[in-house]
Design an enzyme around this catalytic site. Sequence first.
Site, PDB file in Angstrom:
ATOM      1  N   LYS A 279     -30.068 -26.348  84.482  1.00  0.00           N
ATOM      2  CA  LYS A 279     -29.152 -25.714  85.351  1.00  0.00           C
ATOM      3  C   LYS A 279     -28.709 -24.693  84.839  1.00  0.00           C
ATOM      4  O   LYS A 279     -28.279 -23.611  85.456  1.00  0.00           O
ATOM      5  CB  LYS A 279     -27.926 -26.927  85.257  1.00  0.00           C
ATOM      6  CG  LYS A 279     -28.382 -28.262  86.080  1.00  0.00           C
ATOM      7  CD  LYS A 279     -27.403 -29.284  85.756  1.00  0.00           C
ATOM      8  CE  LYS A 279     -27.857 -30.672  86.676  1.00  0.00           C
ATOM      9  NZ  LYS A 279     -27.082 -31.821  86.253  1.00  0.00           N
TER      10      LYS A 279
ATOM     11  N   GLN B 271     -21.889 -33.761  82.888  1.00  0.00           N
ATOM     12  CA  GLN B 271     -23.347 -34.587  83.048  1.00  0.00           C
ATOM     13  C   GLN B 271     -23.214 -35.941  82.513  1.00  0.00           C
ATOM     14  O   GLN B 271     -22.508 -36.376  81.655  1.00  0.00           O
ATOM     15  CB  GLN B 271     -24.141 -33.674  82.008  1.00  0.00           C
ATOM     16  CG  GLN B 271     -25.616 -34.379  82.012  1.00  0.00           C
ATOM     17  CD  GLN B 271     -26.278 -33.833  83.530  1.00  0.00           C
ATOM     18  OE1 GLN B 271     -25.970 -32.826  84.016  1.00  0.00           O
ATOM     19  NE2 GLN B 271     -27.123 -34.794  83.930  1.00  0.00           N
TER      20      GLN B 271
ATOM     21  N   ASP C  16     -20.028 -31.561  92.254  1.00  0.00           N
ATOM     22  CA  ASP C  16     -21.034 -32.901  92.258  1.00  0.00           C
ATOM     23  C   ASP C  16     -20.363 -33.994  93.570  1.00  0.00           C
ATOM     24  O   ASP C  16     -21.171 -34.796  93.630  1.00  0.00           O
ATOM     25  CB  ASP C  16     -21.164 -33.716  91.247  1.00  0.00           C
ATOM     26  CG  ASP C  16     -22.432 -33.416  90.212  1.00  0.00           C
ATOM     27  OD1 ASP C  16     -23.311 -32.739  90.744  1.00  0.00           O
ATOM     28  OD2 ASP C  16     -22.523 -33.271  89.220  1.00  0.00           O
TER      29      ASP C  16
END
Length: 313
Positions: A53, A97, A120
């Site tokens: 990422k 994460q 997200d």
Amino acid sequence: MSAKIIDGNAIAKKIKGELAIQAATLTAHDMKPGLSVILVGNDPASQVYVSKKIKACSEVGIESQCLRFSSSVDPSVVLALIHDLNQDPRVHCILVQLPLPTQFNVSEILESISQSKDVDVFHLYNVGALVVGQTVFPPCTPYGVQRILMHEGIVIEGKNVVVVGASNIVGKPMALMLMQQNATISICHAKTRDLAQYTILADILIVAAGKPALIKAEMVKTGAVVIDVGINRLADGSLVGDVDFQAVAEKASHITPAPGGVGPMTVTMLLHNTVQSAQRAFENRDQAWQAHCENDRYHFCHSDLAAENEEVK
Ligand code: NAP
């Protein structure tokens, strides 16, 4: 029939090119898009995902930072950091994460991220907003699938879509997003009886179960579009999806390979969301500036008038 093999890398590359231009324009206006990633612990897969990422961010001109903590960190430290990142105007998106170590209350962490930086789409506000099609961002993996379908010119409206997998991160948001495009949706999961009786009806079959070779050719309608979200590592170290690729490719009209299909699109949609968030911040700043100027003009005019009035007197 032999399916068109959809090249997720090529589609992702094209979108990244467009994002790089948008990011450069924003940077020129002093609004460089910024993503902060929080990584707790030493999970090897998480480390690989995060470094991918971060690398992708640099490719399109997004300022990214990875904030790392040991697996024993007190959750209050991470909460305090998220609080600071929420206030930081240089940070347009925040990603924690997963998974997190056991001392964490994952919901508490996800809820602490500002809704407007929740890249997200895990914050409950955005999860709810997804139901009515009003999230701040589209969730990355389902949006990646949606962009693939759009790129291939596949009509969604009126189609039978079967989503295999009902997770909060892929299956459920995928189903909601395509329902908003007027598809007729079936969602299957591990307890679905006779999976094939659903999959065989699919005009568009989207599979995100995490089970290698779950979908066999006889479960797929001739001419169906097959999108394989699954990523599974086999004992020999190779990566495969959830679909028996070779056999299904003989029957489908379009198929994504795994890897090289949905995966590159997921990362690209993370970049997309970060750039859009910066774009929004830029527009808000611009509007605030215009309002400020309007206000100034108002005061200026009024002080002029006041001065004229004084002269008339
Ligand atoms: P998950 O949270 O484990 O969910 C899997 C879903 O599949 C669950 O709803 C489960 O049903 C269902 N399922 C499991 N076995 C099944 C079976 N035999 N038949 C029908 N349904 C079954 O996984 P996830 O996070 O959604 O990820 C799914 C796969 O996509 C994984 O391979 C993951 O690595 C991959 N993935 C790829 C990307 C990408 O960018 N390409 C992104 C995210 C995930 P229950 O609900 O009944 O348990």
